[in-house]
Design a protein around this motif. Structure first.
Motif, PDB file in Angstrom:
ATOM      1  N   UNK A  70       0.816  -1.233   0.000  1.00 16.91           N
ATOM      2  CA  UNK A  70       0.000   0.000   0.000  1.00 16.91           C
ATOM      3  C   UNK A  70       0.846   1.277   0.000  1.00 16.91           C
ATOM      4  N   UNK A  71       2.048   1.183   0.575  1.00 19.29           N
ATOM      5  CA  UNK A  71       2.901   2.384   0.627  1.00 19.29           C
ATOM      6  C   UNK A  71       3.557   2.695  -0.710  1.00 19.29           C
ATOM      7  N   UNK A  72       3.491   1.728  -1.631  1.00 18.00           N
ATOM      8  CA  UNK A  72       4.174   1.911  -2.908  1.00 18.00           C
ATOM      9  C   UNK A  72       3.284   2.616  -3.930  1.00 18.00           C
ATOM     10  N   UNK A  73       2.150   3.150  -3.477  1.00 19.20           N
ATOM     11  CA  UNK A  73       1.178   3.693  -4.415  1.00 19.20           C
ATOM     12  C   UNK A  73       1.760   4.716  -5.411  1.00 19.20           C
ATOM     13  N   UNK A  74       2.569   5.682  -4.954  1.00 20.25           N
ATOM     14  CA  UNK A  74       3.061   6.664  -5.934  1.00 20.25           C
ATOM     15  C   UNK A  74       3.824   6.015  -7.084  1.00 20.25           C
ATOM     16  N   UNK A  75       4.734   5.086  -6.750  1.00 27.04           N
ATOM     17  CA  UNK A  75       5.532   4.487  -7.817  1.00 27.04           C
ATOM     18  C   UNK A  75       4.681   3.504  -8.620  1.00 27.04           C
ATOM     19  N   UNK A  76       3.674   2.922  -7.968  1.00 33.38           N
ATOM     20  CA  UNK A  76       2.779   2.024  -8.708  1.00 33.38           C
ATOM     21  C   UNK A  76       2.013   2.803  -9.778  1.00 33.38           C
ATOM     22  N   UNK A  77       1.570   4.006  -9.429  1.00 34.54           N
ATOM     23  CA  UNK A  77       0.878   4.833 -10.428  1.00 34.54           C
ATOM     24  C   UNK A  77       1.807   5.106 -11.605  1.00 34.54           C
ATOM     25  N   UNK A  78       3.073   5.427 -11.306  1.00 33.57           N
ATOM     26  CA  UNK A  78       4.036   5.673 -12.375  1.00 33.57           C
ATOM     27  C   UNK A  78       4.192   4.449 -13.270  1.00 33.57           C
ATOM     28  N   UNK A  79       4.364   3.281 -12.642  1.00 27.61           N
ATOM     29  CA  UNK A  79       4.521   2.052 -13.418  1.00 27.61           C
ATOM     30  C   UNK A  79       3.294   1.828 -14.296  1.00 27.61           C
ATOM     31  N   UNK A  80       2.120   1.987 -13.712  1.00 24.31           N
ATOM     32  CA  UNK A  80       0.886   1.736 -14.462  1.00 24.31           C
ATOM     33  C   UNK A  80       0.795   2.669 -15.667  1.00 24.31           C
ATOM     34  N   UNK A  81       1.051   3.951 -15.431  1.00 22.88           N
ATOM     35  CA  UNK A  81       0.889   4.919 -16.519  1.00 22.88           C
ATOM     36  C   UNK A  81       1.895   4.659 -17.640  1.00 22.88           C
ATOM     37  N   UNK A  82       3.177   4.528 -17.271  1.00 24.91           N
ATOM     38  CA  UNK A  82       4.203   4.364 -18.303  1.00 24.91           C
ATOM     39  C   UNK A  82       4.013   3.045 -19.050  1.00 24.91           C
ATOM     40  N   UNK A  83       3.755   1.977 -18.306  1.00 29.40           N
ATOM     41  CA  UNK A  83       3.616   0.682 -18.967  1.00 29.40           C
ATOM     42  C   UNK A  83       2.333   0.584 -19.785  1.00 29.40           C
ATOM     43  N   UNK A  84       1.269   1.238 -19.323  1.00 27.57           N
ATOM     44  CA  UNK A  84       0.042   1.134 -20.111  1.00 27.57           C
ATOM     45  C   UNK A  84       0.229   1.817 -21.459  1.00 27.57           C
ATOM     46  N   UNK A  85       0.966   2.921 -21.487  1.00 28.67           N
ATOM     47  CA  UNK A  85       1.235   3.563 -22.774  1.00 28.67           C
ATOM     48  C   UNK A  85       2.107   2.662 -23.638  1.00 28.67           C
ATOM     49  N   UNK A  86       3.149   2.078 -23.013  1.00 26.51           N
ATOM     50  CA  UNK A  86       4.053   1.211 -23.774  1.00 26.51           C
ATOM     51  C   UNK A  86       3.294   0.024 -24.375  1.00 26.51           C
ATOM     52  N   UNK A  87       2.486  -0.642 -23.546  1.00 24.50           N
ATOM     53  CA  UNK A  87       1.819  -1.856 -24.022  1.00 24.50           C
ATOM     54  C   UNK A  87       0.722  -1.504 -25.020  1.00 24.50           C
ATOM     55  N   UNK A  88      -0.020  -0.452 -24.729  1.00 26.97           N
ATOM     56  CA  UNK A  88      -1.090  -0.036 -25.641  1.00 26.97           C
ATOM     57  C   UNK A  88      -0.521   0.334 -27.016  1.00 26.97           C
ATOM     58  N   UNK A  89       0.636   0.972 -27.024  1.00 25.80           N
ATOM     59  CA  UNK A  89       1.239   1.413 -28.283  1.00 25.80           C
ATOM     60  C   UNK A  89       2.062   0.328 -28.960  1.00 25.80           C
ATOM     61  N   UNK A  90       2.247  -0.800 -28.306  1.00 23.31           N
ATOM     62  CA  UNK A  90       3.128  -1.827 -28.869  1.00 23.31           C
ATOM     63  C   UNK A  90       2.519  -2.403 -30.138  1.00 23.31           C
ATOM     64  N   UNK A  91       3.329  -2.422 -31.171  1.00 16.05           N
ATOM     65  CA  UNK A  91       2.886  -2.969 -32.453  1.00 16.05           C
ATOM     66  C   UNK A  91       3.631  -4.265 -32.772  1.00 16.05           C
ATOM     67  N   UNK A  92       4.950  -4.248 -32.537  1.00 16.28           N
ATOM     68  CA  UNK A  92       5.810  -5.343 -32.966  1.00 16.28           C
ATOM     69  C   UNK A  92       5.385  -6.687 -32.368  1.00 16.28           C
TER      70      UNK A  92
END
Lengths: 313, 274
Positions: B187-209
């Motif tokens: 629960x204390x990792x929430x700030x970095x979890x939000x960062x991971x979620x945001x950055x990775x969701x863009x990466x995975x959503x945009x992944x074409x290869x």
């Protein structure tokens, strides 16, 4: 640092559940609060879906492998790779593409970052504008620029024609296609380099600049003697990230030229895909191994060199 | 603010507008034109606004394939990130808290995951062996495996800022190791979890290869693949192609507006330390 310091020897409940942890050092670490099985979920996913195929590729690269059969042929795939001119061209193009884009992103990124930290008008807005393409789908960007770079009807050449310049066939001229894609890749990636440099610049204390000014350093001298050396960690990150990205790049090339015209803009990643599509799985995997070794041979010494310079300072 | 700074700022803004904004405006304008008008690729105001009709037409194309693609992409993104967050945070926690010779090896794997290009054909072979080729489940595991390196590094750095006293207090209270992690630390990792979620969701959503290799077939189409497939289908209907590009650009734009700070934190995490 190894053992929790505040723990009183007797009072800490040590549950006997540490069978995995206990294998390391049963006497000392019985029931560590940080058991090794914590790596198991990630380790299993990473091991099965990334590590195992990577290791297997070293075997498959040595086979003639298609839909129906697989046969060990030693290093023939690699020999073929270095003999076929169009495969070789992919290798050369990969190196060319990665070095051009990486150098441009590093230089432009630093210059834009310096500009956008100098307190000019609309600084925040400018940062957002420069950064936004980083987040946009590469395929979308590729298709968009493929239309903008259309030789006769594209907006870029129409704009050039309006000021009296005869624009080239950006993507149809074989000697230009790779560089056109490289330009789009720089356009797309310079925002990330800028962002990293802005973070790096913000860690430089203003005292250095003040001292340099007192010593009579010009703006130019301050940039070369203070900014550039002190922003080195950011430079390391930008160079290495953009080199890795450039060497591995596939989607942008595929959206814009598919390696064409001919094989003029093929890179290793597009060669790998083409050989896979053609059913030459062994050859495709050999391409993958070459890419893997190439990245290792470039990135590891470079990372080592950057780190050594950092220690020296 | 000095006059000079206004001047340079205004000039930069003009250049940035031409270089970075006009291409998107071009896409937007063409997405609103008729097929005939957009075929000329002009940079001009649409004579007739057909924005909404084009939007409907793109969404309906090929039996609502775009909706299926959004659904598939969402499932893959959510699934992969859920796995990545929990398993990656566990490794980051172990790496940071327990210093042993094994750490170097784990760390080596993390860096390898960041640098090495995946071996595609052997991965396809492996997915076929375990029956996950052309499946959304397989794609979830793949995306998770490819994103773990980044995730572990972010978590490890963040966990260093959480005092060990918390773990110890929980242990003294009788918590088991997994309870300490899931109930106290995670629960204390929430700030970095939000960062991971945001950055990775863009990466995975945009992944074409990777979907191109591991998810062939119409029923498993992802958003980036529709764009690629439509390119050949819409060759006489540039307006619809541009509309499709626009629709694919919108999700990252929304994420960017709301999570600007987290994106910047995630993407510059390596900059200061090197």
């Amino acid at each position: 640092m190894n053992l929790p310091t505040g723990r009183q020897a007797g009072s800490a409940p040590s549950h006997g559940r540490g069978s995995t942890a206990a294998t390391q050092a049963p006497a000392k670490r019985r029931g560590s609060p940080y058991p090794y099985w914590f790596v198991l979920p990630a380790g299993a996913i990473f091991g099965i879906f990334f590590l195992a195929p990577t290791l297997a590729s070293f075997y498959f690269a040595l086979t003639a492998w298609d839909l129906f059969s697989i046969r060990f042929i030693g290093f023939d795939n690699f020999v073929q790779f270095f003999r076929e001119p169009f495969l070789m061209q992919g290798l050369v193009n990969t190196l060319l593409f990665a070095s051009i884009t990486s150098a441009a992103k590093t230089v432009l990124g630093l210059l834009i970052a310096v500009l956008l930290t100098s307190g000019i008008f609309a600084q925040g807005l400018l940062r957002s504008i420069v950064f936004f393409p980083v987040l946009v789908s590469t395929i979308g960007i590729g298709l968009m620029f493929a239309e903008l770079m259309h030789p006769t009807e594209g907006a870029i050449n129409l704009a050039l024609a309006a000021i009296g310049i005869d624009g080239p066939g950006w993507l149809t001229n074989p000697s230009l296609a790779l560089f056109s894609v490289a330009m789009v890749d720089i356009w797309r990636g310079v925002g990330l380099a800028t962002l990293i440099y802005i973070a790096g610049l913000s860690t430089i204390a203003q005292d250095y600049y003040e001292a340099a000014r007192i010593d009579g350093a010009t703006r130019w001298q301050q940039f070369w003697r203070v900014t550039v050396p002190l922003v080195r960690p950011a430079t390391t990150t930008v160079v290495i990230l953009s080199l890795i990205g450039g060497l591995r790049l596939f989607d942008l090339i595929w959206a814009m030229t598919r390696g064409g015209p001919g094989f003029s803009s093929d890179v290793l990643a597009s060669v790998i895909y083409k050989q896979y599509q053609a059913g030459f799985y062994g050859l495709s995997t050999a391409g993958n191994v070459i890419l893997f070794l190439l990245i290792g041979l470039i990135i590891l010494p470079l990372a080592w060199w950057f780190n050594r310079k950092e220690v020296e300072q | 603010m000095k006059r000079r700074q206004y001047l340079i700022g205004a000039l930069s803004l003009a250049v940035a507008f031409v270089v970075f904004v006009i291409p998107f405006i071009f896409v937007f304008l063409n997405a609103a034109k008729t097929a005939a008008e957009s075929a000329t690729l002009d940079f001009s105001w649409p004579r007739e606004w057909r924005f909404w009709q084009n939007l409907v037409e793109v969404v309906q194309a090929r039996d609502y394939m775009l909706l299926l693609a959004y659904f598939n992409s969402t499932v893959i993104t959510v699934g992969a990130i859920a796995l990545m967050v929990v398993s990656g945070a566990m490794v980051g926690y172990l790496l940071q808290r327990r210093r042993t010779p094994w750490n170097r090896i784990i760390y080596g794997f993390v860096l390898a995951g960041l640098i090495i290009p995946p071996a595609v054909v052997p991965t396809i072979w492996l997915l076929q062996q375990i029956g996950l080729f052309k499946s959304i489940t397989g794609m979830i595991f793949i995306q998770c495996a490819y994103g773990l390196g980044f995730t572990v590094l972010l978590y490890r750095a963040f966990i260093a800022t959480i005092p060990r006293d918390l773990d110890e207090a929980a242990i003294i209270d009788g918590a088991k190791p997994w309870q300490v992690f899931f109930k106290v630390i995670l629960p204390l990792l929430k700030p970095v979890t939000v960062t991971v979620i945001v950055v990775q969701s863009i990466t995975i959503f945009n992944d074409f290869t990777h979907p191109l290799y591991y998810l062939p077939g119409a029923e498993n189409v992802t958003v980036q693949l529709t764009l690629y497939n439509f390119q050949s289908q819409f060759v006489s209907q540039m307006n619809l192609l541009f509309m499709n590009i626009l629709l694919v650009t919108v999700p990252p734009l929304i994420v960017f507006v709301f999570f600007n700070r987290q994106i910047v934190a995630g993407m510059t995490s390596g900059a200061v330390k090197g």
